[in-house]
Design an enzyme around this catalytic site. Structure first.
Site: not given
Ligand code: SD4
Length: 327
Positions: A84, A216-219, A242
């Site tokens: 990840s 897609r963009v996460g947090d 996220g």
């Molecule tokens: C996300 N927060 O892209 C990230 C993924 C994550 O542990 O934290 N994985 O949503």
């Protein structure tokens, strides 16, 4: 953190906590303060410990706080077993790894961020360069990649689709049947450092949720969501789904709760409870986990994933602590 009396006394005997901290903490289950001497480094997940240790080494060698954040996170970004974070992370639904990262530095409230970045080995370095070399805060996609290349950051040889495919062959990640995000399928690193002089910095890096839609963009690269640093108060970082973090500006909220005097661990818990009240999903399906530290050298974490652990490193000790639960 739920710590048994025996564990607690064991830590005290090992000299990790001061007598003052012992008497203050014996009555409550919060983690003891780092004691304020030397740096305090807190990061998500057990693999964060190797990053913390690398960061401490940089500081011991006279490196800056930002060097420590960057080089510490390099360790996780380079770990090909981590699915990840970094180029060996789980690809998106189009089979491409897109990376998100950000960095924040307390003095001057500086920040840099990159999102949906392809083919760059250390997205945290790209984020740092955005902060230090541009007048912007965030670059995304191809623009972020071109900038990283211009800055001479290490990339996949050739930056071609073929190079990418070859890399993926050497570093296989499960592209198909990726389980939904949960304790076994997310490993974002958020790393926070309180320097010996009280300066605070942090960074966050991830390949994001496996099988996400392209773009897609996460947090993680969003300031205030995956990471937030306020030099007067403290810092917080997130790992998990996220979408369930960024709708609530969760890391910012944790720092604001600490500003009101809350212990970092309590602030993490309260934010989860606040999100759980607003979010229609059951709390155990939110998959949101946080770490935090404050200016006084106190630290803590909380998460909805039972498997969530976090790493804490000081001059005295480097260890992995369990998810203390929601109290
Ligand atoms: C996300 N927060 O892209 C990230 C993924 C994550 O542990 O934290 N994985 O949503």
């Amino acid at each position: 953190m739920s710590m048994s009396r025996r564990q607690f006394v064991g830590r005290a005997a090992a000299g990790v906590i001061t007598t003052a901290a012992l008497s203050a903490s014996a009555a409550d289950p919060l983690p003891p303060s780092s004691g304020g001497a030397g740096p305090l480094i807190v990061s998500t997940w057990p693999f964060g410990k190797a990053s913390n240790d690398a960061a401490l080494k940089i500081l011991r060698a006279g490196g800056s706080l930002l060097d420590a954040v960057e080089r510490g996170i390099w360790v996780t970004e380079s770990d090909v077993t981590n699915q990840s974070v970094g180029l060996a992370g789980t690809p998106n639904a189009a089979g491409v790894v897109q990376l998100d990262a950000c960095i924040m530095y307390g003095p001057g409230h500086k920040a840099g961020s990159v999102a949906a970045l392809e083919g760059i080995r250390h997205p945290i370095s790209a984020a740092r360069r955005v902060m230090e070399k541009t007048k912007h805060v965030m670059l995304v996609g191809e623009g972020a990649r071109m900038f990283a290349l211009e800055q001479g950051l290490e990339s996949l040889p050739g930056n071609s689709r073929e190079a990418y495919d070859n890399w993926m062959k050497k570093h296989p990640a499960p592209a198909a049947n990726v389980p939904p995000p949960g304790p076994d399928n997310h490993d974002t690193i958020a790393l926070l450092i309180l320097g010996a002089d009280g300066t605070i910095a942090g960074g966050c890096s991830t390949s994001g949720m496996g099988n996400k839609l392209p773009g897609r963009v996460g947090d993680s690269p969003i300031l205030g969501s995956g990471l937030y640093v306020d030099n007067e108060v403290g810092a917080a970082g997130a790992t998990g789904v996220g979408e369930n973090v960024m709708r609530y500006c969760a890391s910012f909220m944790i720092v604001e709760f600490m500003r009101q005097g809350m212990h970092p661990q309590e602030a993490c818990r309260q934010v989860i409870q606040r999100i759980a009240k607003m979010d229609p999903k059951p709390v155990d399906q939110l998959s949101i986990n946080f770490v935090a530290l404050d200016k006084k050298g106190r630290f803590g974490a909380a998460g909805t994933d039972h498997g969530f652990k976090y790493s804490v490193t000081t001059e005295a000790k480097s260890e992995v602590l369990s998810n203390p639960g929601l109290g």
